[in-house]
Design an enzyme around this catalytic site. Sequence first.
Site, PDB file in Angstrom:
ATOM      1  N   ASN A   6       0.860  -1.189   0.000  1.00  0.00           N
ATOM      2  CA  ASN A   6       0.000   0.000   0.000  1.00  0.00           C
ATOM      3  C   ASN A   6       0.902   1.246   0.000  1.00  0.00           C
ATOM      4  O   ASN A   6       1.723   1.411   0.907  1.00  0.00           O
ATOM      5  CB  ASN A   6      -0.892  -0.047   1.251  1.00  0.00           C
ATOM      6  N   HIS A   9       1.030   6.228   1.937  1.00  0.00           N
ATOM      7  CA  HIS A   9       1.804   7.180   2.741  1.00  0.00           C
ATOM      8  C   HIS A   9       2.970   7.817   1.996  1.00  0.00           C
ATOM      9  O   HIS A   9       3.568   8.769   2.491  1.00  0.00           O
ATOM     10  CB  HIS A   9       2.207   6.554   4.075  1.00  0.00           C
ATOM     11  N   HIS A  42      -5.713   3.635  -1.302  1.00  0.00           N
ATOM     12  CA  HIS A  42      -7.041   3.917  -0.739  1.00  0.00           C
ATOM     13  C   HIS A  42      -7.408   5.349  -1.114  1.00  0.00           C
ATOM     14  O   HIS A  42      -6.806   6.301  -0.599  1.00  0.00           O
ATOM     15  CB  HIS A  42      -6.978   3.738   0.782  1.00  0.00           C
ATOM     16  N   ARG A  44      -9.552   8.054  -0.449  1.00  0.00           N
ATOM     17  CA  ARG A  44     -10.504   8.429   0.600  1.00  0.00           C
ATOM     18  C   ARG A  44     -11.389   9.573   0.149  1.00  0.00           C
ATOM     19  O   ARG A  44     -10.991  10.369  -0.696  1.00  0.00           O
ATOM     20  CB  ARG A  44      -9.743   8.857   1.867  1.00  0.00           C
ATOM     21  N   ARG A  48      -7.044  12.571   1.518  1.00  0.00           N
ATOM     22  CA  ARG A  48      -5.946  13.004   2.396  1.00  0.00           C
ATOM     23  C   ARG A  48      -4.582  12.489   1.920  1.00  0.00           C
ATOM     24  O   ARG A  48      -3.567  13.038   2.278  1.00  0.00           O
ATOM     25  CB  ARG A  48      -6.204  12.590   3.838  1.00  0.00           C
ATOM     26  N   GLU A  69      -8.696   0.415  -2.764  1.00  0.00           N
ATOM     27  CA  GLU A  69      -9.477   0.362  -1.520  1.00  0.00           C
ATOM     28  C   GLU A  69     -10.418   1.541  -1.529  1.00  0.00           C
ATOM     29  O   GLU A  69      -9.990   2.673  -1.814  1.00  0.00           O
ATOM     30  CB  GLU A  69      -8.550   0.527  -0.314  1.00  0.00           C
ATOM     31  N   THR A 100      -8.068   2.919   8.706  1.00  0.00           N
ATOM     32  CA  THR A 100      -9.259   2.067   8.783  1.00  0.00           C
ATOM     33  C   THR A 100      -9.289   1.368  10.139  1.00  0.00           C
ATOM     34  O   THR A 100      -8.287   0.790  10.560  1.00  0.00           O
ATOM     35  CB  THR A 100      -9.211   1.015   7.650  1.00  0.00           C
ATOM     36  N   GLU A 150     -10.650  -9.835   2.699  1.00  0.00           N
ATOM     37  CA  GLU A 150      -9.400  -9.466   3.376  1.00  0.00           C
ATOM     38  C   GLU A 150      -9.689  -9.503   4.855  1.00  0.00           C
ATOM     39  O   GLU A 150     -10.540  -8.757   5.363  1.00  0.00           O
ATOM     40  CB  GLU A 150      -8.925  -8.065   2.946  1.00  0.00           C
ATOM     41  N   HIS A 190      -3.614  -5.182   7.705  1.00  0.00           N
ATOM     42  CA  HIS A 190      -3.744  -4.065   8.651  1.00  0.00           C
ATOM     43  C   HIS A 190      -2.887  -4.283   9.881  1.00  0.00           C
ATOM     44  O   HIS A 190      -3.015  -5.276  10.569  1.00  0.00           O
ATOM     45  CB  HIS A 190      -5.183  -3.770   9.070  1.00  0.00           C
TER      46      HIS A 190
END
Length: 239
Positions: A6, A9, A42, A44, A48, A69, A100, A150, A190
């Site tokens: 992922n 970030h 993801h 959002r 963000r 996602e 999440t 998942e 996660h």
Amino acid sequence: MRLSVNIDHIATLRNARNEFDPDPVEAALLAEKSGAAGIVCHLREDRRHIRDNDLERLRRAVTTKLDLEMAMTDEMQLIALKTRPELVTLVPEKREELTTEGGFDIARHYETLVEFIKPLNDAAIAVSIFIEPDHHAIDLARQAGADMVELHTGIYSLKETEEEREKELENVRHAARYARSLGLSVVAGHGLNYRNAAPFSRIDDIEEVSIGHAIIARAAFTGLENAVREMLVLLGGDA
Ligand code: PXP
């Protein structure tokens, strides 16, 4: 055991200056080159980290598997149908959360979910649902038309003693076996990191783990290629 990375970030860091670096697309390509089986982002509601333009560029660049996602909203459904990732992972999303916070409440949203998944299936986009390792949730995911689940490992990752971790791991192991027995593919994710991810490589029913924060954090010190390769080694690969 496959690893999906992922890269949200990388975008978080880029957005700190609101300019161009570091570029999440460059990160995706480096992760793929280092052995990642897929790239996760993801999008959002509040954008963000990953933004619409990132997603479009990722779609053009990613050659392994792009996993989008997203929350179960009309806006996201349109974006998914337009972008055509290989996989959509449905997650609950709260505006105020830092990340999440738990699995999707399938029982609560079942009717909407069935209608939501149909057009994605029709467009040949595989659908995964991020859920707690719970048999009832797995039954509902299967009935609703998901191809994959998942399993949320956030609870496992927060356990403090070896005994508690092993108990939660057993929970995930059972859930994975049950999901596979229903014909679902199984991913776990996660909160997984360099200290707690290795046991998942020994769960045959889990095909893939999805990891973000820990890999991007380590990349700040070692570079992304090393961070991805180290994780693959931990997961039993020979990267
Ligand atoms: N899987 C899902 C469904 C997620 O929402 C996230 C966080 O974006 C991850 C995996 C990755 O979690 P982490 O960043 O803690 O590795």
